[in-house]
Design an enzyme around this catalytic site. Structure first.
Site, PDB file in Angstrom:
ATOM      1  N   HIS A  24      -4.110  -8.948   0.610  1.00  0.00           N
ATOM      2  CA  HIS A  24      -4.609  -7.650  -0.051  1.00  0.00           C
ATOM      3  C   HIS A  24      -3.863  -6.735  -0.316  1.00  0.00           C
ATOM      4  O   HIS A  24      -3.090  -5.862  -0.712  1.00  0.00           O
ATOM      5  CB  HIS A  24      -5.948  -7.807  -0.874  1.00  0.00           C
ATOM      6  N   GLU A  25      -4.583  -5.817   0.912  1.00  0.00           N
ATOM      7  CA  GLU A  25      -4.926  -4.361   0.845  1.00  0.00           C
ATOM      8  C   GLU A  25      -2.988  -3.918   1.966  1.00  0.00           C
ATOM      9  O   GLU A  25      -2.589  -2.854   1.416  1.00  0.00           O
ATOM     10  CB  GLU A  25      -5.893  -4.554   2.489  1.00  0.00           C
ATOM     11  N   HIS A  28      -0.936  -3.282  -0.627  1.00  0.00           N
ATOM     12  CA  HIS A  28      -1.312  -1.584  -1.429  1.00  0.00           C
ATOM     13  C   HIS A  28      -1.120  -0.753  -0.598  1.00  0.00           C
ATOM     14  O   HIS A  28      -0.566   0.306  -0.950  1.00  0.00           O
ATOM     15  CB  HIS A  28      -2.788  -1.455  -1.865  1.00  0.00           C
TER      16      HIS A  28
END
Length: 363
Positions: A24-25, A28
């Site tokens: 997920h990170e 980003h």
């Protein structure tokens, strides 16, 4: 709960959650870099830094002591709105280079791409793992096995035992755990005829489900066990990975909708303990089962983060869309109120889900 079960749950949780959070990170992080935003820190976990390194771009990569999430810290991005005066003052102090590396000074579509990349990577990761499992191993031919029976429950009174393989319910063949969920959603309190395999013997049972919070329950914990695998080839694996992803999204949204209208109880929500327990059971069932669950949770996390709730990625995206429609930034006061509402709602969800877990442990 036995010591071995607890150990499996802890090990599975420690492996599963950091991988999903990293995916997920990293979404980003990657899109921040693509859009020229400087990333100050990439953290797995919270609290004290255990170990890490600093890359050539100045990003501090670190693993922290509390493995319950993670974050990417970008220059110019604040999790809490600041006063207009302080914001203007900070802007004056920034050089042209600092502004070019700041999230705050990027166009709305760039900001939107950065925030949506996290959930998007969760979806992509889940589908890739599904595809890998289906292509290299095959689509599972699964069975459903009873893991534990709640004391004094309808299941215990009917004679269901740990280890029973559930073959059918009311004449409907049970192939996966979702089949039981679908049957129980339609339950009206009448007796359910069950057929289970116990060792080499087929046993016929009659269960009278009990009503709890407007939902009929048997009083068993069960999970899918993968037995045989059917080879489906490249196209078949692609179709199956898409179908399972679509099913997860559909079932999650349907379940949420039923909770909102009161058709299902909020007591069904689970928190960290539930994730650990389910992960432990999956790990016990083998690598295939564990990886399948990892994909499922990754996709569920991606979907949850897309909900238009301020403080979640979907909340930021919602704000950027509104700002794009009205063609100007929302005031800091409006954002502050939205973030406060979102923060309270998320805290409420976390408390509710984890209290549910604790209460289930003492049942």
């Amino acid at each position: 709960m036995g010591l071995l079960t607890v150990l499996y749950a802890i090990i599975a949780f420690i492996i599963l959650l950091p991988i999903i959070v990293f995916v997920h990170e990293f979404g980003h992080f990657l899109f921040a870099r693509i859009n020229g935003v400087k990333v100050e820190a990439f953290a797995i976990g919270f609290g004290k830094k255990l170990f890490g390194w600093r890359d050539s771009h100045g990003t501090d990569w670190k693993v922290c002591a509390i493995p319950l999430g993670g974050y990417v810290k970008m220059v110019g991005q604040s999790d809490t709105p600041e006063s207009a005066e302080k914001k203007a003052e900070d802007r004056k102090k920034m050089s042209a280079k600092e502004k070019s590396e700041s999230f705050e000074f990027k166009k709305r579509y760039q900001k939107a791409s950065i925030v949506v990349a996290g959930p998007l990577f969760n979806f992509i990761f889940g589908m890739i793992v599904f595809f890998g499992l289906f292509f290299f191993v095959g689509v599972p031919d699964s069975s459903v096995v009873v893991r534990s029976v709640v004391a004094e429950s309808a299941a215990q009174k009917a004679g269901i035992k740990d280890g029973d393989k559930i073959l059918s319910m009311d004449g409907i063949e049970i192939e996966k755990a979702k089949d039981i969920s679908n049957i129980m959603k339609k339950a009206d309190g009448s007796v359910i005829e069950m057929k289970v395999l116990r060792g080499d013997d087929t046993v016929n049972l009659k269960v009278n489900p009990t009503k709890d919070d407007n939902v009929y329950k048997l009083g068993i914990m069960y999970s899918s066990v993968y037995n045989n695998f059917k080879k489906v080839g490249f196209v078949g694996a692609m179709k199956a990975s898409y179908a399972d992803t679509a099913s997860i999204v559909s079932e999650t949204l349907k379940g949420l909708g039923q909770m909102i209208i009161g058709k299902r109880s909020s007591k069904e929500l689970g928190g960290m303990i539930s994730i650990a327990q389910i992960s432990g059971e999956a790990l016990k069932n083998g690598l295939y089962s564990f990886l399948y669950l990892m994909s499922l949770i990754s996709i569920s996390l991606g979907l949850f983060n897309l909900f238009p709730i301020p403080v979640l990625d979907g909340g930021y995206l919602f704000i950027y869309i509104i700002e794009g429609i009205v063609r100007h930034d929302l005031s800091e006061k409006v954002k502050e109120k939205l973030f406060f509402i979102g923060f309270v709602f998320i805290i409420f969800l976390l408390l509710l889900s984890n209290v549910n877990d604790i209460l289930r442990l003492f049942k």
